[in-house]
Every structure is written in structure tokens, then in C-alpha cells.
Design an enzyme around this catalytic site. Sequence first.
Site, PDB file in Angstrom:
ATOM      1  CG  ASN A  74      42.174  31.746 -50.598  1.00  0.00           C
ATOM      2  OD1 ASN A  74      41.238  32.537 -50.396  1.00  0.00           O
ATOM      3  ND2 ASN A  74      43.446  32.109 -50.519  1.00  0.00           N
ATOM      4  CE1 TYR A 112      42.867  46.030 -53.934  1.00  0.00           C
ATOM      5  CE2 TYR A 112      42.495  48.405 -53.974  1.00  0.00           C
ATOM      6  CZ  TYR A 112      42.043  47.117 -54.189  1.00  0.00           C
ATOM      7  OH  TYR A 112      40.767  46.910 -54.659  1.00  0.00           O
ATOM      8  CB  VAL A 116      34.959  53.342 -43.989  1.00  0.00           C
ATOM      9  CG1 VAL A 116      34.155  53.794 -45.187  1.00  0.00           C
ATOM     10  CG2 VAL A 116      34.810  54.328 -42.865  1.00  0.00           C
ATOM     11  CB  ILE A 131      37.297  59.389 -38.135  1.00  0.00           C
ATOM     12  CG1 ILE A 131      35.800  59.063 -38.215  1.00  0.00           C
ATOM     13  CG2 ILE A 131      37.763  60.194 -39.343  1.00  0.00           C
ATOM     14  CD1 ILE A 131      34.898  60.274 -38.343  1.00  0.00           C
TER      15      ILE A 131
HETATM   16  N1  NAD Z   1      34.649  46.553 -52.097  1.00  0.00           N
HETATM   17  C1  NAD Z   1      35.101  47.630 -52.722  1.00  0.00           C
HETATM   18  O1  NAD Z   1      34.842  48.758 -52.322  1.00  0.00           O
HETATM   19  C2  NAD Z   1      35.954  47.490 -53.967  1.00  0.00           C
HETATM   20  C3  NAD Z   1      36.321  48.658 -54.657  1.00  0.00           C
HETATM   21  C4  NAD Z   1      37.110  48.539 -55.793  1.00  0.00           C
HETATM   22  C5  NAD Z   1      37.476  47.296 -56.249  1.00  0.00           C
HETATM   23  N2  NAD Z   1      37.115  46.180 -55.559  1.00  0.00           N
HETATM   24  C6  NAD Z   1      37.559  44.880 -56.041  1.00  0.00           C
HETATM   25  O2  NAD Z   1      36.449  44.005 -56.120  1.00  0.00           O
HETATM   26  C7  NAD Z   1      36.874  42.685 -55.815  1.00  0.00           C
HETATM   27  C8  NAD Z   1      36.021  42.088 -54.711  1.00  0.00           C
HETATM   28  O3  NAD Z   1      36.128  42.866 -53.546  1.00  0.00           O
HETATM   29  P1  NAD Z   1      35.281  42.517 -52.261  1.00  0.00           P
HETATM   30  O4  NAD Z   1      35.019  43.785 -51.581  1.00  0.00           O
HETATM   31  O5  NAD Z   1      34.152  41.638 -52.623  1.00  0.00           O
HETATM   32  O6  NAD Z   1      36.349  41.706 -51.416  1.00  0.00           O
HETATM   33  P2  NAD Z   1      36.162  40.412 -50.481  1.00  0.00           P
HETATM   34  O7  NAD Z   1      37.369  40.368 -49.613  1.00  0.00           O
HETATM   35  O8  NAD Z   1      34.827  40.395 -49.857  1.00  0.00           O
HETATM   36  O9  NAD Z   1      36.229  39.211 -51.509  1.00  0.00           O
HETATM   37  C9  NAD Z   1      37.417  38.709 -52.020  1.00  0.00           C
HETATM   38  C10 NAD Z   1      37.296  37.202 -52.102  1.00  0.00           C
HETATM   39  O10 NAD Z   1      38.516  36.708 -52.677  1.00  0.00           O
HETATM   40  C11 NAD Z   1      38.900  35.542 -51.973  1.00  0.00           C
HETATM   41  N3  NAD Z   1      40.353  35.362 -52.101  1.00  0.00           N
HETATM   42  C12 NAD Z   1      41.339  36.100 -51.541  1.00  0.00           C
HETATM   43  N4  NAD Z   1      42.541  35.595 -51.889  1.00  0.00           N
HETATM   44  C13 NAD Z   1      42.304  34.543 -52.706  1.00  0.00           C
HETATM   45  C14 NAD Z   1      43.136  33.620 -53.378  1.00  0.00           C
HETATM   46  N5  NAD Z   1      44.463  33.706 -53.306  1.00  0.00           N
HETATM   47  N6  NAD Z   1      42.554  32.650 -54.103  1.00  0.00           N
HETATM   48  C15 NAD Z   1      41.199  32.546 -54.201  1.00  0.00           C
HETATM   49  N7  NAD Z   1      40.358  33.401 -53.579  1.00  0.00           N
HETATM   50  C16 NAD Z   1      40.906  34.382 -52.840  1.00  0.00           C
HETATM   51  C17 NAD Z   1      38.473  35.786 -50.535  1.00  0.00           C
HETATM   52  O11 NAD Z   1      38.351  34.588 -49.804  1.00  0.00           O
HETATM   53  C18 NAD Z   1      37.149  36.512 -50.743  1.00  0.00           C
HETATM   54  O12 NAD Z   1      36.072  35.588 -50.782  1.00  0.00           O
HETATM   55  C19 NAD Z   1      38.357  42.771 -55.476  1.00  0.00           C
HETATM   56  O13 NAD Z   1      39.094  42.445 -56.635  1.00  0.00           O
HETATM   57  C20 NAD Z   1      38.554  44.210 -55.118  1.00  0.00           C
HETATM   58  O14 NAD Z   1      39.876  44.631 -55.370  1.00  0.00           O
HETATM   59  C21 NAD Z   1      36.359  46.256 -54.427  1.00  0.00           C
END
Ligand code: NAD
Length: 338
Positions: free
Chosen positions: A36, A145, A189, A205
Site C-alpha cells: 500500500n 509489535y 538505527v 542515542i
Molecule cells: N528490518 C528489520 O530489521 C527487521 C527485523 C525483523 C523482522 N523484520 C520484518 O521484516 C519485514 C520487512 O521489514 P522491512 O524492514 O523491509 O520494513 P519496510 O517498512 O521497509 O517494509 C514494509 C513494507 O510493507 C508495506 N506495508 C505496510 N503496511 C501495509 C499494508 N497494510 N498493506 C500492504 N503493504 C503494507 C510498506 O509500504 C513497506 O513497503 C517486516 O515484516 C518486519 O516486521 C524486519
Amino acid sequence: MKFLDKVLVTGGCGFIGSHLVNYLANKGKKVVVLDNFAGGKANLKYIEKDAKIIRGSIESRNACRKALKGVDTVFHIAAHAAEGQSVFVPIFNAKTNLIGSITLLTEAINSRIEDFVFTSTIAVYGRPKKLPVNEEHPLQPEDPYGITKKAFEDYLRVYYELGRIKPYIVRFFNVFGPRQRLDDPYRGVVPIFINRIMQNKPPIIFGDGLQKRAFTYITDIIEPLYKIVGKKKLINNPINIGNTEVWSVKRLAETIIKKMGANLKPEFVPRRKSDVKVIYADITKAKKLLNYKPRVTINEGLDYTIEWALREGPKKFKYMDYFEIEKLAHSAYKKKQL
Ligand SMILES: NC(=O)c1ccc[n+]([C@@H]2O[C@H](COP(=O)([O-])OP(=O)(O)OC[C@H]3O[C@@H](n4cnc5c(N)ncnc54)[C@H](O)[C@@H]3O)[C@@H](O)[C@H]2O)c1
């Protein structure tokens, strides 16, 4: 039942999702993205050629149905992935991460899709009782979360036991690298520090900076997402994926300052109450069952990320002008201090 022929990547326009889309397209897979654009459109340019992109929310049954047409495997990556922020926007967090995930799962089951990969998180463990945390560690998340991620793992287990889905649950921790949002003040971060330093402002920080994490470079988490599909032993069997090198946030800030040649010192503000002080994970299971080995050191990953960020240039932080429990928002957010 076939798998990995035509795949859906939810959140494919995000940081991790966009890298996964490129990886899958390179393997010759047909890729559909449902996003989205809540996280912006900056990564669209990287995935446009590799996927059919559907703009829509995982909270919409119609959008999910449309995106799931002809698909045999789901990578559910979309989320509102800001731990610290989830404390003061618990309703928004639950709508996206729980209701959205359940909606997608419901429609995947209705479409008879079995293989379903879910990106969970180390946040499901909460405050570690011993380190490093392995997958048997009790799940006691410290923020909404982590609660919604844990709850959705339970939904997957229940529908697995009902014979409707083959879930592959991957718990990531502190991933960083190119394409992570530079303009999001609530999470990531590494990009927050880099974005501040590009503006000649000191990294801020929370707390004393002695909180420690195993920061993981993006390329070290993409391949296991792909390799896990079809691995019988990993169906409904959550697995930690990430780095084993552990750094403090203070060391991270000082290293990035040095690498960017800035004459700055980190600034300290009171800690965020829900932050876990030290956490990193045991990846023995991933080594054994996926032959997993992180390859990029934190130092190398920072070099690649800084190089990319300098090309992108500094960005203005985008604050959400929306609090559900304003009292619990850290003053740094209320003052738009970052
Ligand atoms: N980045 C990290 O360090 C990390 C660590 C652990 C887990 N994760 C998990 O990995 C996944 C990706 O994380 P990321 O860092 O790429 O995040 P991000 O925010 O870059 O990507 C999330 C994407 O989801 C989309 N989105 C949000 N709400 C939505 C909805 N209702 N419908 C459709 N799309 C939607 C956003 O537009 C975005 O493109 C997540 O599930 C996150 O919980 C990430």
C-alpha cells in the site's frame, strides 16, 4: 502441489521485500507484489521490471484475493515494523500486523495456497532469560509489535494443525543495508544515524548506548527466505536468521561517524522504556537445517550502506502526526528532535 513458480511478496516495495523481489526474479520466478506504499515509493524503481505491482492493503480481502490469483507461494513481508513506535500506536500496529496478516492468511487458505513464509522477529522473545536466545526461548514480547508477530505465529500454527497451510516462520533481527528508509525517525538505527550525520547532526542515542544487537546485513537474510520453502523440517518450526557479531549502539554510532569523516559526538537522551538492553540470537538451527552462514561483517555492511546513502543524499525525517497514547511517545518524537 507445486511451489515457487508464481509468488506473492507482500510489502515488496519495502526494504527487505524489494531485495527479495529482485532475488526471486533473478531465479526466473513470476512475482506479484501487494503493497500500500505506506513506506513510500522510493524502492519502486528497483522492482518495477521484476514484478507485477498491485497497490492495496493486506487489510483488504479484495486486494488479497486479487494479488493471490494464480500464486502458489506467499512471502508475507508487509508490516508496520517499528517496535518503539508500536507502544504509542497499538491500534494501528494491530490493524496492520495482526488483522492484515489474518486477512491475507484467510484468503491464501481460500485460494488453496499452502506454502506461506512469514517474516517474524527476535522481538517475540522479549527480555532474554539467557543469551544467545534460541528458538526454544519463552516468548514474552515487550512491545505491541512483538505481541502481534507472536500472535500471528500462533495463527499460522493453528491453521497448520488444521491441515490448511505450511508455514515457514523466520525470525530476523536488526537488518540493515541499502534501500532501508532514511526518512523514518522511528526505526532502523543505522539509516537514522547515517541520515543525521549527512546533515552534520550528531546521532541521537536512547539511553547509555550500551544496548547490544547483532546487526545483520541485508544480503545475509534473503537467500534463507527462498531456501526454506519446501524444507519439510522447517514447516511450522520457527528459525532464527541473522548475524552472530554483536555491537553496542554506541560503537555503531562512533564507527559510522568515523567512516563518514564527521566531526561529531553522539548525543544521549533518556532510554525508551520498552527497549530490551541486550539481545542476540543463536543460529545453530539455521546452520544445521539450512546450511546458513552470515557472510558480511558489520563493518563491510556499513561501508556498503554509507556508500548507497551518500548517493541518495540526506532526507527530511517524516513524522507521523498521530499518537494513540501520546503520554507514551518518547519526548524525542514529540519534539521531532531527530
Ligand atoms: N528490518 C528489520 O530489521 C527487521 C527485523 C525483523 C523482522 N523484520 C520484518 O521484516 C519485514 C520487512 O521489514 P522491512 O524492514 O523491509 O520494513 P519496510 O517498512 O521497509 O517494509 C514494509 C513494507 O510493507 C508495506 N506495508 C505496510 N503496511 C501495509 C499494508 N497494510 N498493506 C500492504 N503493504 C503494507 C510498506 O509500504 C513497506 O513497503 C517486516 O515484516 C518486519 O516486521 C524486519
